[in-house]
Design a protein around this motif. Structure first.
Motif, PDB file in Angstrom:
ATOM      1  N   LEU A   1      -6.740   5.838  -6.596  1.00 11.62           N
ATOM      2  CA  LEU A   1      -6.070   4.560  -6.810  1.00 11.62           C
ATOM      3  C   LEU A   1      -7.116   3.453  -6.757  1.00 11.62           C
ATOM      4  O   LEU A   1      -7.757   3.257  -5.724  1.00 11.62           O
ATOM      5  CB  LEU A   1      -5.022   4.313  -5.725  1.00 11.62           C
ATOM      6  N   LYS A   2      -7.288   2.760  -7.841  1.00 14.08           N
ATOM      7  CA  LYS A   2      -8.262   1.679  -7.880  1.00 14.08           C
ATOM      8  C   LYS A   2      -7.654   0.451  -7.218  1.00 14.08           C
ATOM      9  O   LYS A   2      -7.237  -0.508  -7.858  1.00 14.08           O
ATOM     10  CB  LYS A   2      -8.666   1.384  -9.337  1.00 14.08           C
ATOM     11  N   LYS A   3      -7.610   0.525  -5.888  1.00 13.78           N
ATOM     12  CA  LYS A   3      -6.934  -0.505  -5.102  1.00 13.78           C
ATOM     13  C   LYS A   3      -7.520  -0.502  -3.694  1.00 13.78           C
ATOM     14  O   LYS A   3      -7.725   0.566  -3.100  1.00 13.78           O
ATOM     15  CB  LYS A   3      -5.428  -0.192  -5.034  1.00 13.78           C
TER      16      LYS A   3
ATOM     17  N   THR B   1      -7.980   6.053   3.584  1.00 13.19           N
ATOM     18  CA  THR B   1      -7.173   5.898   2.375  1.00 13.19           C
ATOM     19  C   THR B   1      -6.654   7.232   1.858  1.00 13.19           C
ATOM     20  O   THR B   1      -6.000   7.276   0.818  1.00 13.19           O
ATOM     21  CB  THR B   1      -7.978   5.221   1.246  1.00 13.19           C
TER      22      THR B   1
ATOM     23  N   THR C   1       2.748   1.896  -3.179  1.00 14.42           N
ATOM     24  CA  THR C   1       1.854   2.360  -4.238  1.00 14.42           C
ATOM     25  C   THR C   1       1.517   3.830  -4.057  1.00 14.42           C
ATOM     26  O   THR C   1       1.472   4.601  -5.031  1.00 14.42           O
ATOM     27  CB  THR C   1       0.562   1.520  -4.248  1.00 14.42           C
TER      28      THR C   1
ATOM     29  N   VAL D   1       0.818  -1.218   0.000  1.00 12.60           N
ATOM     30  CA  VAL D   1       0.000   0.000   0.000  1.00 12.60           C
ATOM     31  C   VAL D   1       0.849   1.263   0.000  1.00 12.60           C
ATOM     32  O   VAL D   1       0.670   2.145  -0.849  1.00 12.60           O
ATOM     33  CB  VAL D   1      -0.971   0.012   1.200  1.00 12.60           C
TER      34      VAL D   1
ATOM     35  N   GLY E   1      -8.083   5.847  -2.168  1.00 14.61           N
ATOM     36  CA  GLY E   1      -8.385   4.595  -2.843  1.00 14.61           C
ATOM     37  C   GLY E   1      -9.628   3.935  -2.297  1.00 14.61           C
ATOM     38  O   GLY E   1     -10.569   4.611  -1.875  1.00 14.61           O
TER      39      GLY E   1
ATOM     40  N   MET F   1      -6.987  -0.409  -0.158  1.00 10.91           N
ATOM     41  CA  MET F   1      -5.829   0.009   0.618  1.00 10.91           C
ATOM     42  C   MET F   1      -5.939  -0.376   2.096  1.00 10.91           C
ATOM     43  O   MET F   1      -4.930  -0.647   2.750  1.00 10.91           O
ATOM     44  CB  MET F   1      -5.652   1.529   0.499  1.00 10.91           C
TER      45      MET F   1
ATOM     46  N   ARG G   1     -15.976   1.574  -2.692  1.00 14.79           N
ATOM     47  CA  ARG G   1     -15.236   1.808  -3.922  1.00 14.79           C
ATOM     48  C   ARG G   1     -15.440   3.267  -4.340  1.00 14.79           C
ATOM     49  O   ARG G   1     -16.511   3.659  -4.771  1.00 14.79           O
ATOM     50  CB  ARG G   1     -15.689   0.850  -5.027  1.00 14.79           C
TER      51      ARG G   1
END
Length: 245
Positions: free
Chosen positions: A190-192, A149, A99, A96, A114, A194, A130
């Motif tokens: 960030l499409k993640k 995030t 990134t 994390v 994120g 976290m 999301r």
């Protein structure tokens, strides 16, 4: 690029160890880790001290609540980038912070945020937050990034102010609203996933707290010139429906 991470904690002896372990297992080396304890009366501080070599700054003293503690941590931070990880939360994986730092270095942005999973006491995912990319008017439509995030340049706090205690449990929402909607800082999504966040929270413990939280949200919206604050107040919880799908 030096990154400062602040964990605030009060009487969280059962979760703080897991939180710290998720931090020290990150594979990003240029990290300053700050823990602000509100003067815990259980064994929280004893647990924290087991990890002392991995903690740069530890403060344990009474404070004026969650956001006062966050402000303390930010003012002690020396990194270019600052983020928060609460005692009941943990990083979703070991990558994390790497990134996050890479996004700042390559994109030159002011802030990143994120995705987040909300889990129960058995680590089962019960909600998937999301975020999606922020657009100019997103906050008018009830948009809010998950605060755990959210990472931003430390200079933004010096320029635009810290967490305001007048907004109670909505102080994190108000700060992101002020930075992103009011001052229109550059931000990257960030499409993640976290963070994994334990279910619950001050604003959702009971109906009285929930009503107070709505009042603080409305106050934050009006302060930061949301176009139709009462409409936005209704849209904000409506968007959470999609987190259960």
């Amino acid at each position: 690029m030096k990154l400062s991470l602040v964990t605030i904690v009060y009487n969280a002896q059962d979760t703080i160890g897991q939180c710290i372990e998720s931090v020290i297992s990150q594979n990003y080396p240029d990290l300053e880790y700050i823990i602000i304890d509100g003067g815990s009366t259980d064994n929280t501080v004893e647990v924290i001290k087991k990890y002392q070599p991995s903690i740069n700054i530890l403060v344990s003293e009474p404070d004026n609540g969650i956001y006062d503690a966050m402000n303390k941590g930010i003012k002690l931070a020396t990194g270019q980038i600052v983020g928060m990880l609460n005692a009941d939360d943990r990083f979703a994986d070991h990558e994390v912070l790497q990134t996050v730092a890479k996004a700042f270095e390559q994109q030159g942005t002011d802030a990143i945020y994120g995705d987040l999973d909300i889990i129960d006491e058995h680590d089962r995912i019960i909600r998937k937050w999301r975020s999606g990319q922020w657009r100019g008017g997103s906050f008018n439509l009830g948009f809010m990034p998950p605060h755990p995030t959210f990472y931003c340049r430390r200079q933004l706090f010096e320029k635009f102010g810290f967490y305001s205690l007048e907004f109670g449990s909505a102080a994190d929402y108000e700060l992101m609203l002020r930075f992103m909607h009011g001052h229109k800082i550059n931000s990257i999504y960030l499409k993640k996933v976290m963070v994994k966040m334990q279910t619950g929270g001050v604003s959702s413990k009971n109906l009285t707290n929930r009503i107070k939280a709505w009042q603080y949200d409305l106050k934050a919206m009006r302060k930061n010139k949301i176009r139709l604050p009462l409409v936005t107040l209704m849209l904000k919880p409506f968007r959470k429906i999609f987190q259960f799908i």
